[in-house]
Design an enzyme around this catalytic site. Structure first.
Site, mmCIF file in Angstrom:
data_model
loop_
_atom_site.group_PDB
_atom_site.id
_atom_site.type_symbol
_atom_site.label_atom_id
_atom_site.label_comp_id
_atom_site.label_asym_id
_atom_site.label_seq_id
_atom_site.Cartn_x
_atom_site.Cartn_y
_atom_site.Cartn_z
ATOM 1 C CE LYS A 99 -3.375 2.663 3.091
ATOM 2 N NZ LYS A 99 -3.963 2.344 4.308
ATOM 3 C CG ASP A 102 -5.270 7.808 4.948
ATOM 4 O OD1 ASP A 102 -6.228 8.555 4.451
ATOM 5 O OD2 ASP A 102 -5.505 6.777 5.525
ATOM 6 C CE LYS A 114 -6.337 8.745 8.280
ATOM 7 N NZ LYS A 114 -6.979 7.472 8.845
ATOM 8 C CG ASP A 148 -1.581 5.201 5.159
ATOM 9 O OD1 ASP A 148 -1.661 3.811 5.635
ATOM 10 O OD2 ASP A 148 -2.802 5.406 4.578
ATOM 11 C CG ASP A 184 -9.789 7.531 6.681
ATOM 12 O OD1 ASP A 184 -8.758 7.488 6.289
ATOM 13 O OD2 ASP A 184 -9.895 7.505 8.056
ATOM 14 C CD GLU A 202 -6.684 5.467 2.607
ATOM 15 O OE1 GLU A 202 -7.618 5.388 3.355
ATOM 16 O OE2 GLU A 202 -5.516 5.106 2.944
ATOM 17 N NE ARG A 204 -11.020 -0.912 3.635
ATOM 18 C CZ ARG A 204 -11.471 -1.270 4.710
ATOM 19 N NH1 ARG A 204 -12.504 -1.464 4.844
ATOM 20 N NH2 ARG A 204 -10.843 -1.078 5.852
#
Ligand code: BES
Ligand code: MN
Ligand code: ZN
Length: 507
Positions: free
Chosen positions: A259, A264, A271, A282, A341, A343, A345
């Site tokens: 990933k 993020d 967030k 991230d 959020d 994201e 996946r």
């Protein structure tokens, strides 16, 4: 920069500090001699791993390094002992560690020296890219003293350990660098430099190519950002001398997917300010797989290794996807995005679908995927899931050898209902506060086309808020050692092996 490592037969006089391993019976691991027990007692030194005792002798500074009970001294203890020595050295720039007579049985010289280099290299890591002052004390060189007949083994151990520690440090650097600095474009450029150094091939897809290749998950997440996305694919092909073909002469293929969210913010499902802090890391999964494939040639890996990293920011710009939007991913499946959020996946859906198209023997993905995994396992243990007992077991075993704690979590098919969508093939979330790490795993499984697959959720251990052994505050590179162990040891189960699902439940 790693310190330079060198193998010798006696700790040279020129080094500033000599480390000596001491067991919990307060005898030297090297000579069996008793250490100054009165002094040890006075200073509370009991020989446990992590303890050190600095002695000022006429001959110079010696550091006694706790190694634990003599008969349970293994890779983990050696790695941590070396890290403790480096931490205890003060400002010394040169250190020696006496390993004569220590290698034995399960811990032959090459392996012993390798893990010593991993531990010392990890503890010596520093990140001062943004500091204007020169660093005060840099560890420049480490001498490992071994028995005369073991010098060649030690040199091989240094080579392997340096390749591993170098890969880990690279991943830590990329996690530690700030989001304004490591954009998707920059991360892809850094990957190209790794590919060149590591003699592996690389393809970098830009936005146009990503669109042409229909990576709808990655494109969807990237829409809210001013920075264009990238997809990095790197391939290590073993040369004939090192390749380990199976019984039919075929060289197995391992695909690693990471990933790569360089920041993020949560997107429109923004967030909180506190929740956003640290979200520069991230992209750790992407950094881990890039670093891993980059070290394969130095380690003489016998299987083909492909790294795939979908890379983008997750931002709430004016063109951002909105909660309720539906994305069409690489394998044709559609996802209703109810929380922007979630994201990871979405981008991994495309990465895993691309991985499955290569029809590999195994896929392993690594991602800072879910807060719920931190709730379940804390900051020091990664969650391990998958669809195949052999693949999951192999990752578990690799993690054990690497000294990186992982714990299996289930993929309960009963929960598939939780992410059913009314209007698309699935939604990207389950029920609030219910098994979030497992739901994420189950969603990823939709994209691996039944290939053997294991998933590491490293949301916790990718980042450390404390100093311990070879881990320093900040990015840890957690997973690189596990993946390198994995690609070195992985063999497909073969035609005769029975594939076993790693699920619980029906559905
Ligand atoms: N990158 C985060 C997960 C994360 C959280 C990593 C904390 C490291 C520390 C991920 O993209 C995320 O935001 N996940 C959501 C999923 C939820 C919306 C279903 C989460 O964890 O809350
Ligand atoms: Mn997120
Ligand atoms: Zn994320």
């Amino acid at each position: 920069m790693l310190p330079s490592f060198e193998a010798t037969v006696t700790p040279p006089d020129s080094v500033q500090v000599v480390g000596r391993l001491v067991a919990t019976d307060l005898t030297s691991m090297t000579t069996g001699e008793e250490v100054p027990t009165h002094l040890a007692e006075l200073r509370g030194f009991t020989g446990k791993v992590g303890e050190t005792l600095v002695l000022a002798l006429d001959s110079g500074i010696e550091i006694l390094v706790g190694s634990g009970p003599r008969d349970s001294f293994g890779s983990l203890e050696a790695r941590r002992a070396a890290a403790s020595l480096v931490r205890a050295r003060g400002k010394a720039s040169t250190v020696a560690i006496d390993l004569r007579g220590v290698a034995a049985g399960d811990l032959p010289t090459e392996r012993l020296v390798q893990v010593i280099v991993e531990g010392a290299g990890g503890a010596a890591y520093r990140f001062d890219r943004y500091k204007s002052r020169e660093p005060e004390s840099v560890l420049e060189s480490v001498q490992v003293a071994v028995d005369e007949g073991a010098l060649d083994d030690a040199r091989r151990g240094i080579e392997r350990g340096s390749a591993i520690a170098g890969a880990v440090s690279w991943s830590r650097d990329l996690s530690n660098r700030v989001p304004g600095d490591v954009t998707p474009t920059v991360l892809a450029e850094e990957a190209a430099a790794v590919a060149e150094r590591g003699a592996v091939t690389i393809d970098i897809w830009d936005e146009e190519k990503i669109t042409a290749e229909r990576l709808g998950g990655l494109l969807g997440v990237a829409r809210g950002s001013a920075e264009p996305p990238r997809l990095v694919r790197m391939t290590y092909e073993p040369d004939e001398a090192t390749a380990l073909p199976d019984s039919s002469g075929r060289v197995p293929t391992v695909v690693l997917v990471g990933k790569g969210i360089t920041f993020d913010s949560g997107g429109l499902s923004l967030k909180t300010p506190d929740g956003m802090i640290g979200m520069k890391m991230d992209m750790s999964g992407a950094a881990d797989v890039i670093a891993t494939v980059g070290a394969c040639r130095a380690l003489g890996v016998g299987v083909r290794v492909v790294a795939i990293a979908p890379i983008t920011e997750n931002m709430p710009g004016g063109r951002a996807i909105k909660p309720g939007d539906v994305l069409k991913t690489r394998n044709g499946k559609t996802i209703e995005v109810l929380n922007t959020d979630a994201e990871g996946r979405l981008v991994l859906a495309d990465g895993l679908a691309l991985a499955a198209e290569l029809e590999p023997d195994v896929i392993v993905d690594i991602a800072t995927l879910t807060g719920p995994c931190i709730v379940a396992l804390g900051m020091k243990v990664a969650g391990l899931m998958g669809n195949d007992s052999h693949a999951v077991g192999a990752v578990e075993e690799a993690a054990r050898r690497a000294g990186e704690p992982v714990w299996r979590l289930p993929l309960p098919r009963e929960y598939a209902k939780d992410f059913e969508s009314q209007i698309a093939d699935m939604k990207n979330t389950g029920k609030p506060r219910q098994g979030g790490a497992l739901i994420a795993g189950l969603i990823l499984e939709e994209f691996v086309a039944d290939r053997p697959w294991a998933h590491l959720d490293v949301a916790g251990p990718s980042d450390s808020d404390e100093e311990r052994y070879e881990i320093r505050k900040g990015g840890t590179g957690f997973g690189v050692r596990t993946l390198l162990e994995f690609v070195q040891e992985f063999r497909p189960i073969g035609d005769t092996g029975v594939r076993m699902a790693d699920h619980i439940g029906v559905g």
